[in-house]
Design a protein around this motif. Structure first.
Motif, PDB file in Angstrom:
ATOM      1  N   ARG A 183      -3.656  11.606  39.524  1.00  0.00           N
ATOM      2  CA  ARG A 183      -3.804  13.039  39.782  1.00  0.00           C
ATOM      3  C   ARG A 183      -4.427  13.747  38.586  1.00  0.00           C
ATOM      4  NH1 ARG A 183       1.418  12.509  41.895  1.00  0.00           N
ATOM      5  NH2 ARG A 183       2.291  13.612  40.095  1.00  0.00           N
ATOM      6  N   GLU A 184      -4.001  13.370  37.387  1.00  0.00           N
ATOM      7  CA  GLU A 184      -4.571  13.984  36.184  1.00  0.00           C
ATOM      8  C   GLU A 184      -6.046  13.668  36.062  1.00  0.00           C
ATOM      9  OE1 GLU A 184      -2.356  12.860  32.817  1.00  0.00           O
ATOM     10  OE2 GLU A 184      -0.605  14.091  33.309  1.00  0.00           O
ATOM     11  N   ARG A 185      -6.383  12.386  36.394  1.00  0.00           N
ATOM     12  CA  ARG A 185      -7.808  12.026  36.332  1.00  0.00           C
ATOM     13  C   ARG A 185      -8.589  12.829  37.361  1.00  0.00           C
ATOM     14  NH1 ARG A 185      -5.707   6.753  35.452  1.00  0.00           N
ATOM     15  NH2 ARG A 185      -5.859   6.287  37.689  1.00  0.00           N
ATOM     16  N   GLY A 186      -7.954  13.130  38.520  1.00  0.00           N
ATOM     17  CA  GLY A 186      -8.636  13.925  39.538  1.00  0.00           C
ATOM     18  C   GLY A 186      -8.767  15.390  39.138  1.00  0.00           C
ATOM     19  N   MET A 187      -7.766  15.910  38.352  1.00  0.00           N
ATOM     20  CA  MET A 187      -7.799  17.314  37.943  1.00  0.00           C
ATOM     21  C   MET A 187      -8.707  17.558  36.749  1.00  0.00           C
ATOM     22  SD  MET A 187      -3.759  18.262  38.320  1.00  0.00           S
ATOM     23  CE  MET A 187      -3.996  19.885  37.615  1.00  0.00           C
ATOM     24  N   LEU A 188      -9.051  16.517  36.021  1.00  0.00           N
ATOM     25  CA  LEU A 188      -9.860  16.679  34.819  1.00  0.00           C
ATOM     26  C   LEU A 188     -11.196  17.358  35.106  1.00  0.00           C
ATOM     27  CD1 LEU A 188     -10.065  16.237  31.795  1.00  0.00           C
ATOM     28  CD2 LEU A 188     -11.001  13.953  32.251  1.00  0.00           C
ATOM     29  N   GLU A 213     -11.857  19.405  37.448  1.00  0.00           N
ATOM     30  CA  GLU A 213     -11.569  20.788  37.850  1.00  0.00           C
ATOM     31  C   GLU A 213     -11.325  21.666  36.635  1.00  0.00           C
ATOM     32  OE1 GLU A 213      -8.317  23.242  40.568  1.00  0.00           O
ATOM     33  OE2 GLU A 213      -8.438  21.046  40.675  1.00  0.00           O
ATOM     34  N   ARG A 214     -10.568  21.133  35.647  1.00  0.00           N
ATOM     35  CA  ARG A 214     -10.319  21.902  34.423  1.00  0.00           C
ATOM     36  C   ARG A 214     -11.610  22.124  33.652  1.00  0.00           C
ATOM     37  NH1 ARG A 214      -5.562  18.644  33.786  1.00  0.00           N
ATOM     38  NH2 ARG A 214      -6.614  17.444  32.134  1.00  0.00           N
ATOM     39  N   GLN A 240     -16.954  27.699  33.643  1.00  0.00           N
ATOM     40  CA  GLN A 240     -17.129  29.010  34.258  1.00  0.00           C
ATOM     41  C   GLN A 240     -16.707  30.128  33.306  1.00  0.00           C
ATOM     42  OE1 GLN A 240     -14.819  28.653  37.832  1.00  0.00           O
ATOM     43  NE2 GLN A 240     -16.505  27.768  39.037  1.00  0.00           N
ATOM     44  N   GLU A 241     -15.577  29.935  32.632  1.00  0.00           N
ATOM     45  CA  GLU A 241     -15.124  30.931  31.668  1.00  0.00           C
ATOM     46  C   GLU A 241     -16.125  31.100  30.532  1.00  0.00           C
ATOM     47  OE1 GLU A 241     -11.356  29.502  30.456  1.00  0.00           O
ATOM     48  OE2 GLU A 241     -10.318  30.080  32.322  1.00  0.00           O
ATOM     49  N   ARG A 242     -16.685  29.955  30.072  1.00  0.00           N
ATOM     50  CA  ARG A 242     -17.677  30.022  29.005  1.00  0.00           C
ATOM     51  C   ARG A 242     -18.909  30.814  29.453  1.00  0.00           C
ATOM     52  NH1 ARG A 242     -22.238  28.163  27.383  1.00  0.00           N
ATOM     53  NH2 ARG A 242     -22.552  27.034  29.326  1.00  0.00           N
ATOM     54  N   GLN A 243     -19.348  30.583  30.692  1.00  0.00           N
ATOM     55  CA  GLN A 243     -20.513  31.284  31.205  1.00  0.00           C
ATOM     56  C   GLN A 243     -20.248  32.779  31.364  1.00  0.00           C
ATOM     57  OE1 GLN A 243     -21.656  29.307  34.818  1.00  0.00           O
ATOM     58  NE2 GLN A 243     -22.456  27.479  33.767  1.00  0.00           N
ATOM     59  N   LEU A 244     -19.029  33.118  31.846  1.00  0.00           N
ATOM     60  CA  LEU A 244     -18.676  34.530  31.984  1.00  0.00           C
ATOM     61  C   LEU A 244     -18.648  35.235  30.632  1.00  0.00           C
ATOM     62  CD1 LEU A 244     -15.838  34.361  34.678  1.00  0.00           C
ATOM     63  CD2 LEU A 244     -18.111  35.367  34.957  1.00  0.00           C
ATOM     64  N   GLU A 245     -18.086  34.556  29.620  1.00  0.00           N
ATOM     65  CA  GLU A 245     -18.038  35.142  28.282  1.00  0.00           C
ATOM     66  C   GLU A 245     -19.440  35.326  27.718  1.00  0.00           C
ATOM     67  OE1 GLU A 245     -16.650  36.845  24.859  1.00  0.00           O
ATOM     68  OE2 GLU A 245     -15.607  36.445  26.748  1.00  0.00           O
ATOM     69  N   ALA A 246     -20.311  34.325  27.949  1.00  0.00           N
ATOM     70  CA  ALA A 246     -21.697  34.447  27.491  1.00  0.00           C
ATOM     71  C   ALA A 246     -22.403  35.607  28.179  1.00  0.00           C
ATOM     72  CB  ALA A 246     -22.439  33.135  27.745  1.00  0.00           C
ATOM     73  N   GLU A 247     -22.117  35.793  29.476  1.00  0.00           N
ATOM     74  CA  GLU A 247     -22.735  36.897  30.217  1.00  0.00           C
ATOM     75  C   GLU A 247     -22.236  38.250  29.700  1.00  0.00           C
ATOM     76  OE1 GLU A 247     -25.284  38.660  32.793  1.00  0.00           O
ATOM     77  OE2 GLU A 247     -25.097  36.517  32.328  1.00  0.00           O
ATOM     78  N   ARG A 248     -20.927  38.325  29.378  1.00  0.00           N
ATOM     79  CA  ARG A 248     -20.381  39.569  28.833  1.00  0.00           C
ATOM     80  C   ARG A 248     -21.032  39.908  27.497  1.00  0.00           C
ATOM     81  NH1 ARG A 248     -15.323  37.939  31.203  1.00  0.00           N
ATOM     82  NH2 ARG A 248     -14.764  36.788  29.320  1.00  0.00           N
TER      83      ARG A 248
END
Length: 345
Positions: A20-25, A27-28, A34-42
């Motif tokens: 499960r952890e390997r499957g969630m990796l 996703e994380r 996505q967070e990095r891209q949003l911060e760059a856009e801000r």
């Protein structure tokens, strides 16, 4: 064999969360990306907003400079007498441009613009005074010369006593701070002083050297200057342009105006309506509250002043001696609401 079986069982059942952890990796990682891209856009948007603000500030500063040069040219021209009204109209337009540009101008450009506006207003008033026909001082000089020729010693002019009017320079060409101020009160103590609408309409009012006086100005001046006042209470109707305070202590001022400048003043309460921004410099213990003074005819005075009553930045104050962003200036504050009643109203 038994040991091998145990090892196989451990591999198969010992860590059931690992798949499960390997499957969630992924996703994380995707969320992090996505967070990095949003911060760059801000950050990009913030840079763009800053560039726009700087561009607007530069454009407005250039426009103010052009209008200032145009007004100065009108005042210098040989036919200035016929161009004073045009200069006054352009000066009014310059004042409106500065007023509308407060949000975009830096503190330095705003300060430069306001100082230039005050200088042009004084130059316009002085030019009007110079072009007035029939100078009394020239006539008096000729009369004194005639008296000298006749061998008669002219009696020296009696020195004017301190009175309820602004001081007048001895010579028309003498440059003094009072030059161009049409009316006011000077060098008085412990008095109640008043001027009505007919005396004040679009006049430049000077109050100087007052101590423990109450002053009520029921009308619409063009400018107001309060200087070297101690323990005074000044209530004024709407002022079309600028109000200046300098070197005042323990005073109360109630005024509506386009812009307010306060210099070297301490322990003073200001009940204010201002369409641009109040500026304090070299001040301490200045308190602000909204302007609530009212009297019969104040609505007409507001109309003639040209002030926009829907715009009131009474609590938006710039302190030129305090440059720490995000930290309130210790030199001014908002008066507690329970103390918003104007004294002596």
């Amino acid at each position: 064999m038994e040991a091998a079986g145990c090892s196989a069982a451990a591999l198969g059942n010992g860590d059931p969360a690992a798949p499960r952890e390997r499957g969630m990796l992924p996703e994380r990682l995707q969320r992090r990306e996505q967070e990095r891209q949003l911060e760059a856009e801000r950050r990009k948007q913030s840079r763009q907003d800053l560039e726009v603000e700087e561009e607007k500030s530069s454009f407005l500063a250039a426009a103010l400079a052009r209008e200032r040069e145009a007004v100065e040219a009108l005042l210098r021209g040989e036919d200035a007498a016929g161009r004073l009204e045009e200069a006054a109209e352009r000066l009014q337009g310059l004042r409106k441009l500065l007023n509308d540009s407060v949000r975009f101008l830096s503190n330095y450009n705003l300060r430069q613009g306001q100082e230039a506006l005050a200088q042009l207003q004084a130059a316009l008033a002085q030019r009007r005074q110079e072009l007035q026909p029939g100078k009394r001082f020239a006539f008096r000089a000729r009369r004194n010369q005639a008296a000298g020729a006749a061998g008669v010693d002219a009696a020296p002019a009696a020195e004017a006593p301190a009175s309820a009017s602004a001081r007048v320079p001895k010579d028309e060409n003498e440059a003094t701070p009072e030059t161009g101020w049409a009316c006011g009160f000077s060098d008085l103590a412990g008095q109640i002083l008043e001027k009505r609408a007919a005396e004040l309409h679009q006049q430049d009012v000077l109050l100087s050297g007052l101590t423990d006086c109450t002053v009520r100005l029921w009308g619409n001046p063009n400018t107001l200057r309060l200087a070297q006042a101690r323990g005074c209470r000044v209530l004024c109707g709407p002022v079309s342009t600028s109000v200046f305070l300098e070197n005042c202590t323990d005073c109360v001022l109630a005024v509506a105006c386009q812009q307010l400048r306060v210099h070297t003043t301490a322990n003073t309460r200001i009940f204010l309506q201002v369409t641009s921004k109040a500026i304090v410099e070299d001040c301490s213990r200045i308190q602000f509250a909204p302007y609530t003074w009212s009297y019969p005819g104040i609505e007409q005075d507001f109309q003639s002043s040209g002030l926009d009553r829907s715009r009131n930045n009474w609590n938006d104050v710039a302190d030129f001696n305090w440059l720490v962003r995000g930290v309130a200036s210790p030199n001014w504050s908002i008066l507690p609401e329970e103390e918003w009643k104007i004294p002596c109203d």
